[in-house]
Design a protein around this motif. Structure first.
Motif, PDB file in Angstrom:
ATOM      1  N   ASN A  38      -8.436 -26.143 -40.192  1.00 23.54           N
ATOM      2  CA  ASN A  38      -9.707 -27.458 -39.898  1.00 23.54           C
ATOM      3  C   ASN A  38     -10.867 -26.785 -40.618  1.00 23.54           C
ATOM      4  OD1 ASN A  38     -11.737 -28.931 -38.750  1.00 23.54           O
ATOM      5  ND2 ASN A  38     -10.347 -29.921 -37.550  1.00 23.54           N
ATOM      6  N   LEU A  39     -11.453 -27.493 -41.609  1.00 22.50           N
ATOM      7  CA  LEU A  39     -12.606 -27.224 -42.208  1.00 22.50           C
ATOM      8  C   LEU A  39     -13.813 -27.302 -41.471  1.00 22.50           C
ATOM      9  CD1 LEU A  39     -11.952 -28.521 -45.936  1.00 22.50           C
ATOM     10  CD2 LEU A  39     -11.582 -26.239 -45.173  1.00 22.50           C
ATOM     11  N   ASP A  40     -13.571 -28.096 -40.453  1.00 21.12           N
ATOM     12  CA  ASP A  40     -15.031 -28.397 -39.634  1.00 21.12           C
ATOM     13  C   ASP A  40     -15.140 -27.337 -38.798  1.00 21.12           C
ATOM     14  OD1 ASP A  40     -15.568 -30.690 -40.564  1.00 21.12           O
ATOM     15  OD2 ASP A  40     -15.204 -32.030 -39.142  1.00 21.12           O
ATOM     16  N   THR A  41     -13.951 -26.616 -38.188  1.00 14.49           N
ATOM     17  CA  THR A  41     -14.057 -25.445 -37.300  1.00 14.49           C
ATOM     18  C   THR A  41     -13.780 -24.237 -38.180  1.00 14.49           C
ATOM     19  OG1 THR A  41     -11.739 -25.571 -36.693  1.00 14.49           O
ATOM     20  CG2 THR A  41     -13.138 -27.070 -35.515  1.00 14.49           C
ATOM     21  N   GLY A  42     -13.433 -23.874 -39.095  1.00 12.76           N
ATOM     22  CA  GLY A  42     -13.200 -22.901 -39.801  1.00 12.76           C
ATOM     23  C   GLY A  42     -11.860 -22.076 -39.010  1.00 12.76           C
ATOM     24  N   GLU A  43     -11.128 -22.825 -38.121  1.00 11.15           N
ATOM     25  CA  GLU A  43      -9.906 -22.071 -37.784  1.00 11.15           C
ATOM     26  C   GLU A  43      -9.221 -21.786 -38.704  1.00 11.15           C
ATOM     27  OE1 GLU A  43      -6.591 -22.986 -34.254  1.00 11.15           O
ATOM     28  OE2 GLU A  43      -7.906 -24.632 -35.016  1.00 11.15           O
ATOM     29  N   ALA A  44      -8.414 -20.551 -38.740  1.00 12.81           N
ATOM     30  CA  ALA A  44      -7.452 -20.151 -39.773  1.00 12.81           C
ATOM     31  C   ALA A  44      -6.039 -21.095 -39.508  1.00 12.81           C
ATOM     32  CB  ALA A  44      -7.052 -18.678 -39.638  1.00 12.81           C
ATOM     33  N   LEU A  45      -5.499 -21.426 -40.326  1.00 12.90           N
ATOM     34  CA  LEU A  45      -3.886 -21.955 -39.920  1.00 12.90           C
ATOM     35  C   LEU A  45      -2.719 -20.618 -39.762  1.00 12.90           C
ATOM     36  CD1 LEU A  45      -2.367 -24.446 -40.752  1.00 12.90           C
ATOM     37  CD2 LEU A  45      -1.872 -23.750 -42.799  1.00 12.90           C
ATOM     38  N   THR A  46      -2.256 -21.089 -38.929  1.00  7.61           N
ATOM     39  CA  THR A  46      -1.058 -20.247 -38.475  1.00  7.61           C
ATOM     40  C   THR A  46       0.235 -21.113 -38.789  1.00  7.61           C
ATOM     41  OG1 THR A  46      -0.983 -21.030 -36.116  1.00  7.61           O
ATOM     42  CG2 THR A  46      -2.548 -19.352 -36.675  1.00  7.61           C
ATOM     43  N   THR A  47       1.347 -20.270 -38.266  1.00  9.45           N
ATOM     44  CA  THR A  47       2.706 -20.809 -38.533  1.00  9.45           C
ATOM     45  C   THR A  47       2.879 -21.555 -37.471  1.00  9.45           C
ATOM     46  OG1 THR A  47       3.667 -18.696 -37.601  1.00  9.45           O
ATOM     47  CG2 THR A  47       3.488 -18.561 -40.171  1.00  9.45           C
ATOM     48  N   SER A  48       2.382 -21.524 -36.493  1.00 10.10           N
ATOM     49  CA  SER A  48       2.580 -22.400 -35.285  1.00 10.10           C
ATOM     50  C   SER A  48       1.596 -23.707 -35.198  1.00 10.10           C
ATOM     51  CB  SER A  48       2.516 -21.703 -33.896  1.00 10.10           C
ATOM     52  OG  SER A  48       1.274 -21.365 -33.776  1.00 10.10           O
ATOM     53  N   HIS A  49       0.937 -23.840 -36.019  1.00 10.11           N
ATOM     54  CA  HIS A  49      -0.030 -25.491 -36.053  1.00 10.11           C
ATOM     55  C   HIS A  49       1.141 -26.603 -36.365  1.00 10.11           C
ATOM     56  CE1 HIS A  49      -3.938 -23.208 -36.610  1.00 10.11           C
ATOM     57  NE2 HIS A  49      -4.324 -24.261 -35.622  1.00 10.11           N
ATOM     58  N   ALA A  78      -2.655 -28.955 -36.700  1.00  9.18           N
ATOM     59  CA  ALA A  78      -3.573 -28.554 -38.058  1.00  9.18           C
ATOM     60  C   ALA A  78      -4.697 -29.967 -38.522  1.00  9.18           C
ATOM     61  CB  ALA A  78      -2.773 -28.268 -39.120  1.00  9.18           C
ATOM     62  N   GLY A  79      -5.582 -29.630 -38.841  1.00  8.40           N
ATOM     63  CA  GLY A  79      -6.426 -30.790 -39.142  1.00  8.40           C
ATOM     64  C   GLY A  79      -6.228 -31.453 -40.333  1.00  8.40           C
ATOM     65  N   VAL A  87      -3.242 -40.137 -35.168  1.00  8.71           N
ATOM     66  CA  VAL A  87      -3.139 -41.173 -34.532  1.00  8.71           C
ATOM     67  C   VAL A  87      -1.615 -41.563 -34.330  1.00  8.71           C
ATOM     68  CG1 VAL A  87      -5.358 -42.419 -35.275  1.00  8.71           C
ATOM     69  CG2 VAL A  87      -3.268 -42.753 -36.370  1.00  8.71           C
ATOM     70  N   ASN A  88      -1.498 -42.256 -33.323  1.00  5.74           N
ATOM     71  CA  ASN A  88      -0.059 -42.800 -32.951  1.00  5.74           C
ATOM     72  C   ASN A  88       0.534 -43.895 -33.899  1.00  5.74           C
ATOM     73  OD1 ASN A  88       2.026 -43.925 -31.273  1.00  5.74           O
ATOM     74  ND2 ASN A  88       1.442 -42.751 -29.986  1.00  5.74           N
ATOM     75  N   THR A  89       1.610 -43.722 -34.229  1.00  5.42           N
ATOM     76  CA  THR A  89       2.194 -44.705 -35.133  1.00  5.42           C
ATOM     77  C   THR A  89       2.896 -45.732 -34.437  1.00  5.42           C
ATOM     78  OG1 THR A  89       4.354 -43.182 -35.470  1.00  5.42           O
ATOM     79  CG2 THR A  89       2.593 -42.826 -36.967  1.00  5.42           C
ATOM     80  N   HIS A  90       3.087 -45.565 -33.240  1.00  2.61           N
ATOM     81  CA  HIS A  90       3.807 -46.912 -32.485  1.00  2.61           C
ATOM     82  C   HIS A  90       5.276 -47.284 -32.713  1.00  2.61           C
ATOM     83  CE1 HIS A  90       0.042 -46.980 -30.403  1.00  2.61           C
ATOM     84  NE2 HIS A  90      -0.918 -47.191 -31.289  1.00  2.61           N
ATOM     85  N   ALA A  91       5.361 -48.390 -33.245  1.00  3.46           N
ATOM     86  CA  ALA A  91       6.496 -48.619 -33.608  1.00  3.46           C
ATOM     87  C   ALA A  91       7.357 -48.208 -34.931  1.00  3.46           C
ATOM     88  CB  ALA A  91       6.618 -50.283 -33.512  1.00  3.46           C
ATOM     89  N   MET A  92       6.380 -47.487 -35.527  1.00  2.00           N
ATOM     90  CA  MET A  92       6.727 -46.890 -36.905  1.00  2.00           C
ATOM     91  C   MET A  92       7.242 -45.433 -36.759  1.00  2.00           C
ATOM     92  SD  MET A  92       4.188 -49.141 -39.356  1.00  2.00           S
ATOM     93  CE  MET A  92       5.131 -48.632 -40.961  1.00  2.00           C
ATOM     94  N   SER A  93       7.386 -45.254 -35.740  1.00  2.00           N
ATOM     95  CA  SER A  93       7.817 -43.305 -35.538  1.00  2.00           C
ATOM     96  C   SER A  93       8.997 -43.048 -36.347  1.00  2.00           C
ATOM     97  CB  SER A  93       8.132 -43.081 -34.069  1.00  2.00           C
ATOM     98  OG  SER A  93       8.938 -43.907 -33.413  1.00  2.00           O
ATOM     99  N   ALA A  94      10.004 -44.099 -36.429  1.00  2.00           N
ATOM    100  CA  ALA A  94      11.331 -43.838 -37.112  1.00  2.00           C
ATOM    101  C   ALA A  94      10.873 -43.636 -38.616  1.00  2.00           C
ATOM    102  CB  ALA A  94      12.364 -44.725 -37.054  1.00  2.00           C
ATOM    103  N   ALA A  95       9.886 -44.388 -39.157  1.00  2.00           N
ATOM    104  CA  ALA A  95       9.690 -44.175 -40.367  1.00  2.00           C
ATOM    105  C   ALA A  95       8.532 -43.143 -40.882  1.00  2.00           C
ATOM    106  CB  ALA A  95       8.835 -45.417 -40.932  1.00  2.00           C
ATOM    107  N   THR A  96       7.677 -42.773 -39.884  1.00  2.00           N
ATOM    108  CA  THR A  96       6.364 -41.955 -40.231  1.00  2.00           C
ATOM    109  C   THR A  96       5.900 -41.050 -38.937  1.00  2.00           C
ATOM    110  OG1 THR A  96       4.732 -41.712 -41.581  1.00  2.00           O
ATOM    111  CG2 THR A  96       4.861 -43.697 -39.986  1.00  2.00           C
ATOM    112  N   GLY A  97       6.692 -41.235 -37.813  1.00  2.00           N
ATOM    113  CA  GLY A  97       5.734 -40.560 -36.708  1.00  2.00           C
ATOM    114  C   GLY A  97       5.916 -39.163 -36.359  1.00  2.00           C
ATOM    115  N   PHE A  98       6.915 -38.394 -36.804  1.00  2.00           N
ATOM    116  CA  PHE A  98       7.241 -37.208 -36.596  1.00  2.00           C
ATOM    117  C   PHE A  98       6.179 -36.047 -36.730  1.00  2.00           C
ATOM    118  CE2 PHE A  98      11.391 -38.469 -35.552  1.00  2.00           C
ATOM    119  CZ  PHE A  98      12.040 -37.524 -34.707  1.00  2.00           C
ATOM    120  N   TYR A  99       6.308 -35.136 -35.921  1.00  2.00           N
ATOM    121  CA  TYR A  99       5.332 -33.915 -36.172  1.00  2.00           C
ATOM    122  C   TYR A  99       6.478 -32.588 -36.377  1.00  2.00           C
ATOM    123  CZ  TYR A  99       5.708 -32.854 -31.183  1.00  2.00           C
ATOM    124  OH  TYR A  99       6.162 -32.477 -29.739  1.00  2.00           O
ATOM    125  N   SER A 100       5.986 -31.421 -36.876  1.00  2.00           N
ATOM    126  CA  SER A 100       6.880 -30.303 -36.890  1.00  2.00           C
ATOM    127  C   SER A 100       6.117 -29.185 -37.271  1.00  2.00           C
ATOM    128  CB  SER A 100       8.038 -30.678 -37.544  1.00  2.00           C
ATOM    129  OG  SER A 100       8.974 -29.630 -37.266  1.00  2.00           O
TER     130      SER A 100
END
Length: 483
Positions: A55-66, A217-218, A235-248
């Motif tokens: 996140n460029l605002d906080t300067g937090e380093a990216l990790t493999t668990s973000h 991650a920001g 933000v939440n993708t609501h009814a479109m999760s099958a198209a674009t909602g996942f995180y990983s």
């Protein structure tokens, strides 16, 4: 690659050293805030690393668990869920959408006749995102189920079904509704139980998890339309999760990919995987007419190497995962900017790994004649010389050169290019401080020398490449002058 000889596995592991060095430089050069990368082969995660800032605002380093929003990778999860239900006899590929979503038939929408098979392969001619899809710029919320049905019934049919490939997030969102009904729950619940939990993917889910918001991650805007990057909220993708909602995470994504290798029956039979990973449509790109799209999967070729997978574009995150289902190789790159180079980095990793395997000794045919133009290899040096003593990153006014090991041999190339090993200098050891350029670009210095200057401890002070002087990059930057 589970059946690969140990020599091949060792060669790929050795190549990951240069993968790491190349990624570190590319992320910096492209001014990407951060990138999370994982590589899987020989039955396990072999490489997992994060570069840059979360996140460029906080300067937090990216990790493999973000956590990253992986967007259209969701379609691969949806296609997997669909085929699971087909295998269980709860859904048929030729079922019309209207049989599961009666609102389509009640409204007289042509989409009622669109089949499950057409939705999962983008063959239904369905509108991509709607007439007003400003939710992609966070100008309004993503559609809920009622609005999704309104978009589908009012504006949904755009092209004749089966006439052409037409990518559609609305179509996949309808598929998500169908999957949920066929499963007797919801798409999110089914995908979580039948895929995420079954594979033990602890950092993956079908929709934004507010309880874990601090772990994401920001997201960042791009530099193509604005002079400075700005952080973009999730933000939440609501009814479109099958198209674009996942995180990983990148690690979880190569684990997910590994379940799509042939011979792995944790999620699907090989028969279903064959159908899923076979191109239904090809020719989307005139530059790569053999590339195509299957069931929630893209098929791309890199120097003849066929890779299956998907990419994802979410406001602030650009991601790419690819795998070879025969060799058991998977690569995932997740970046946290709208202009993130996920595809370029993933393709570069594959090229480095493939180049390492090409280097393996071959037995060429011989005519018995001698090519008088060939560069004779230098005589074997007295005593054993550690190839690692030549490796490093060197810089000067005209750019940067990496010297690295692939397949037990030395090469040199610029890390500044998206394809670092297309035509590298091939180097042979002359003595402890000298290498000869045995091959490479004919516009380069083939046949000439790399000459190293070292201090009394053996530390490299400078490198002459074809007559041009370069320095270890940290030393060059410390000079605070380019000339």
């Amino acid at each position: 690659m589970t059946s690969s000889p140990n020599a091949t596995v060792d060669t790929l592991r050795e190549a990951l050293t240069y993968v790491d060095a190349w990624l570190d430089y590319r992320v910096w050069k492209l001014r990407t805030p951060g990138a999370q990368v994982a590589v899987w082969f020989d039955g396990q995660v072999q490489f997992s690393k994060a570069y840059g800032i979360s996140n460029l605002d906080t300067g937090e380093a990216l990790t493999t668990s973000h956590l990253f929003r992986i967007a259209s990778h969701s379609k691969t999860f949806a296609a997997t869920a669909m085929l699971q239900l087909v295998e269980a006899g709860k859904l048929r590929l030729d079922d019309p959408a209207g049989a599961w979503v009666p609102e389509l038939a009640e409204a007289g929408s042509p989409l009622a006749a669109t089949t499950v098979r057409e939705l999962v392969s983008h063959s239904g001619g369905v509108i991509r995102d709607g007439v007003d899809c400003t939710y992609w710029a966070h100008s309004r919320p993503f559609p809920g189920e009622a609005e999704l049905l309104e978009i589908a019934t009012r504006d949904g049919d755009v092209r004749q079904p089966e006439a052409t490939f037409k990518y559609s997030n609305i179509g996949f969102s309808l598929l998500g509704m169908i999957i949920g009904k066929a499963a007797g729950s919801s798409f999110n619940e089914y995908a979580k139980t039948a895929i995420v939990e079954k594979l033990g993917l602890r950092n993956t889910g079908p929709e934004l998890d507010d309880a874990r918001l601090a772990e994401y991650a920001g997201g960042h805007s791009g530099l193509g339309s604005w002079t400075e990057r700005q952080v973009i909220p999730h933000v939440n993708t609501h009814a479109m999760s099958a198209a674009t909602g996942f995180y990983s995470t990148a690690e979880d994504m190569v684990r997910f990919a590994s379940a799509h290798f042939f011979g792995d029956d944790r999620l699907l039979s090989d028969r279903s995987k064959n159908e899923m990973q076979r191109a239904v449509w090809t020719g989307q790109s005139p530059d790569a007419p053999q590339d195509g799209y299957g069931y929630g999967t893209t098929i791309h070729h890199y120097g003849g190497h066929r890779m299956v997978g998907h990419s994802g574009g979410y406001p602030g995150h650009i991601t790419r995962t690819m795998w070879d289902p025969h060799e058991g190789l998977a690569i995932s790159v997740l970046t946290n900017a709208v202009d993130g180079p996920a595809e370029e980095l993933a393709a570069g990793i594959l090229r480095i790994l493939d180049k390492a395997r090409e280097v393996a000794p071959k037995l060429p045919l011989s005519s018995g004649l001698v090519n008088s133009a060939a560069i004779p290899p230098p005589p074997a040096p007295d005593g054993e010389i550690d190839l690692n003593s030549f490796t490093g990153r060197f810089a000067a006014l005209w750019g940067v050169t990496d010297v690295f090991i692939l397949g037990g041999k030395l090469f040199a190339s610029s890390p500044a290019t998206p394809a670092p090993v297309v035509q590298p200098d091939e180097l042979a050891v002359v003595d402890a401080n000298t290498l000869r350029i045995m091959g490479g670009s004919p516009y380069g210095s083939v046949g000439e020398l790399y000459r190293y200057e070292r201090d009394a401890t053996g530390k490299v002070l400078s490198l002459f490449t074809g007559g041009m002087k370069m320095w270890p990059i940290a030393d060059y930057r410390a000079r605070e002058r380019v000339l």
